[in-house]
Design a protein around this motif. Structure first.
Motif, PDB file in Angstrom:
ATOM      1  N   LEU A   1      30.165 -25.248  28.581  1.00  0.00           N
ATOM      2  CA  LEU A   1      30.161 -26.345  27.619  1.00  0.00           C
ATOM      3  C   LEU A   1      30.885 -27.528  28.238  1.00  0.00           C
ATOM      4  N   THR A   2      30.203 -28.671  28.315  1.00  0.00           N
ATOM      5  CA  THR A   2      30.792 -29.854  28.932  1.00  0.00           C
ATOM      6  C   THR A   2      31.018 -30.921  27.867  1.00  0.00           C
ATOM      7  N   LEU A   3      31.807 -31.920  28.224  1.00  0.00           N
ATOM      8  CA  LEU A   3      32.114 -33.003  27.302  1.00  0.00           C
ATOM      9  C   LEU A   3      30.913 -33.922  27.086  1.00  0.00           C
ATOM     10  N   GLU A   4      29.888 -33.804  27.942  1.00  0.00           N
ATOM     11  CA  GLU A   4      28.682 -34.615  27.775  1.00  0.00           C
ATOM     12  C   GLU A   4      27.691 -33.976  26.810  1.00  0.00           C
ATOM     13  N   ASP A   5      27.863 -32.716  26.508  1.00  0.00           N
ATOM     14  CA  ASP A   5      26.942 -32.028  25.604  1.00  0.00           C
ATOM     15  C   ASP A   5      27.106 -32.555  24.179  1.00  0.00           C
ATOM     16  N   ARG A   6      25.977 -32.824  23.537  1.00  0.00           N
ATOM     17  CA  ARG A   6      25.984 -33.331  22.161  1.00  0.00           C
ATOM     18  C   ARG A   6      26.011 -32.140  21.199  1.00  0.00           C
ATOM     19  N   VAL A   7      26.981 -32.164  20.286  1.00  0.00           N
ATOM     20  CA  VAL A   7      27.253 -31.010  19.423  1.00  0.00           C
ATOM     21  C   VAL A   7      27.100 -31.412  17.959  1.00  0.00           C
ATOM     22  N   GLY A   8      26.303 -30.634  17.214  1.00  0.00           N
ATOM     23  CA  GLY A   8      26.185 -30.810  15.772  1.00  0.00           C
ATOM     24  C   GLY A   8      26.913 -29.687  15.053  1.00  0.00           C
ATOM     25  N   ILE A   9      27.407 -29.965  13.857  1.00  0.00           N
ATOM     26  CA  ILE A   9      28.186 -28.979  13.096  1.00  0.00           C
ATOM     27  C   ILE A   9      27.500 -28.747  11.756  1.00  0.00           C
ATOM     28  N   THR A  10      27.155 -27.499  11.491  1.00  0.00           N
ATOM     29  CA  THR A  10      26.473 -27.148  10.250  1.00  0.00           C
ATOM     30  C   THR A  10      27.435 -26.428   9.314  1.00  0.00           C
ATOM     31  N   SER A  11      26.993 -26.243   8.060  1.00  0.00           N
ATOM     32  CA  SER A  11      27.804 -25.556   7.061  1.00  0.00           C
ATOM     33  C   SER A  11      27.898 -24.060   7.385  1.00  0.00           C
ATOM     34  N   PHE A  12      29.043 -23.469   7.047  1.00  0.00           N
ATOM     35  CA  PHE A  12      29.209 -22.028   7.190  1.00  0.00           C
ATOM     36  C   PHE A  12      28.660 -21.362   5.920  1.00  0.00           C
ATOM     37  N   VAL A  13      27.922 -20.268   6.103  1.00  0.00           N
ATOM     38  CA  VAL A  13      27.222 -19.637   4.981  1.00  0.00           C
ATOM     39  C   VAL A  13      27.683 -18.194   4.817  1.00  0.00           C
ATOM     40  N   ARG A  14      27.426 -17.668   3.626  1.00  0.00           N
ATOM     41  CA  ARG A  14      27.741 -16.255   3.372  1.00  0.00           C
ATOM     42  C   ARG A  14      26.857 -15.360   4.232  1.00  0.00           C
ATOM     43  N   LEU A  15      27.433 -14.256   4.669  1.00  0.00           N
ATOM     44  CA  LEU A  15      26.684 -13.296   5.486  1.00  0.00           C
ATOM     45  C   LEU A  15      25.873 -12.392   4.559  1.00  0.00           C
ATOM     46  N   ASN A  16      24.646 -12.808   4.286  1.00  0.00           N
ATOM     47  CA  ASN A  16      23.743 -12.013   3.452  1.00  0.00           C
ATOM     48  C   ASN A  16      22.340 -12.067   4.040  1.00  0.00           C
ATOM     49  N   GLN A  17      21.350 -11.632   3.265  1.00  0.00           N
ATOM     50  CA  GLN A  17      19.991 -11.554   3.792  1.00  0.00           C
ATOM     51  C   GLN A  17      19.388 -12.920   4.086  1.00  0.00           C
ATOM     52  N   SER A  18      19.684 -13.910   3.256  1.00  0.00           N
ATOM     53  CA  SER A  18      19.049 -15.219   3.429  1.00  0.00           C
ATOM     54  C   SER A  18      19.749 -16.107   4.443  1.00  0.00           C
ATOM     55  N   LEU A  19      21.075 -15.956   4.574  1.00  0.00           N
ATOM     56  CA  LEU A  19      21.896 -16.829   5.432  1.00  0.00           C
ATOM     57  C   LEU A  19      21.728 -18.296   5.048  1.00  0.00           C
ATOM     58  N   GLU A  20      21.482 -18.543   3.753  1.00  0.00           N
ATOM     59  CA  GLU A  20      21.324 -19.905   3.252  1.00  0.00           C
ATOM     60  C   GLU A  20      22.225 -20.168   2.037  1.00  0.00           C
ATOM     61  N   ASP A  21      23.180 -19.285   1.825  1.00  0.00           N
ATOM     62  CA  ASP A  21      24.050 -19.391   0.657  1.00  0.00           C
ATOM     63  C   ASP A  21      25.320 -20.155   1.043  1.00  0.00           C
ATOM     64  N   GLY A  22      25.325 -21.454   0.783  1.00  0.00           N
ATOM     65  CA  GLY A  22      26.475 -22.284   1.117  1.00  0.00           C
ATOM     66  C   GLY A  22      27.571 -22.180   0.062  1.00  0.00           C
ATOM     67  N   THR A  23      28.787 -22.507   0.442  1.00  0.00           N
ATOM     68  CA  THR A  23      29.931 -22.481  -0.468  1.00  0.00           C
ATOM     69  C   THR A  23      30.764 -23.741  -0.272  1.00  0.00           C
ATOM     70  N   VAL A  24      31.671 -23.973  -1.197  1.00  0.00           N
ATOM     71  CA  VAL A  24      32.600 -25.096  -1.055  1.00  0.00           C
ATOM     72  C   VAL A  24      33.415 -24.939   0.218  1.00  0.00           C
TER      73      VAL A  24
END
Length: 240
Positions: free
Chosen positions: A109-132
């Motif tokens: 991982l270098t400082l030139e690499d462009r990094v996006g940050i996504t929401s952390f989700v519950r570990l379940n079947q859908s992996l789409e359950d977001g929380t506060v």
């Protein structure tokens, strides 16, 4: 024979002292047999009043006293978690710890690499359950990881500024307002696992090109931190 009786009396007094007897307690009787062996009768006999014996509490009494003096409704923190009346610990402190651990474990991982940050989700079947917790943690990681020199990309930036009577906005979660494609080399993502005592956050930085995990870390956030977040959100929703 008198010496034997004297020793027997001294032994009984010593037994009273070690057993922690008071003037209202009783214990088994002791006597010295003709063969020189001390015998014990488990049948209790009254302790003589005015004997001068003094009871000194030991560690067992102090431990018992801790159990009998607790408030009604006491819950063992080892099983139910710790809930302090006041704390200076905040979610951004755990985000800082998580960012530090990610950077310590980072490879390729270098400082030139462009990094996006996504929401952390519950570990379940859908992996789409977001929380506060998952949403706020990702927001804190933007600043924390940028402090390490990473090139953070905010893919929630809309194509233009929206001016309304309530404010001027440039961030959006509407798909039609966002760019169709955003140049990102790596993404920060993760899951959360909840239990009675708190939340385990598992984070990683993954390459968008080959799906390789270039960094991983985890942190445990106590339940009282999460409860405070939920209280704030509930209060805000009621106010609106």
């Amino acid at each position: 024979m008198e010496n034997k009786r004297l020793w027997a009396v001294m032994f009984v007094l010593l037994a009273f002292t070690l057993a922690g007897c008071t003037s209202t307690e009783s214990m088994g009787s002791f006597w010295l047999g003709d063969d020189g062996e001390i015998s014990h009768d488990e049948k209790p006999v009254p302790v003589p009043r005015g004997s001068g014996l003094v009871y000194t509490p030991d560690s067992r009494d102090r431990e018992y006293q801790q159990y009998v003096t607790v408030e009604p409704g006491y819950r063992d923190p080892l099983h139910h978690g710790f809930f302090p009346s006041q704390t200076h610990k905040r979610l951004n402190d755990y985000a800082s710890q998580l960012a530090m651990n990610l950077m310590e474990n980072a490879t390729r991982l270098t400082l030139e690499d462009r990094v996006g940050i996504t929401s952390f989700v519950r570990l379940n079947q859908s992996l789409e359950d977001g929380t506060v917790l998952g949403n706020q943690l990702s927001e804190y990681l933007i600043a924390e990881l940028q402090d390490f020199g990473l090139a953070i990309v905010d893919f929630k930036l809309a194509g233009g500024v929206t001016v309304t009577p309530y404010g001027d906005f440039v961030l959006s979660r509407k798909a039609n307002a966002l760019a169709k494609q955003v140049a990102i080399d790596h993404v920060v993502t993760g899951t959360i696992i909840e239990d009675d005592r708190g939340v385990r956050v598992n984070a990683r930085i993954v390459s968008m090109q080959n799906k390789h995990v270039v960094a991983s870390a985890n942190v445990y956030i106590p339940a009282f931190i999460v409860m405070d977040l939920n209280k704030i959100v509930s209060t805000t929703a009621l106010a609106n």
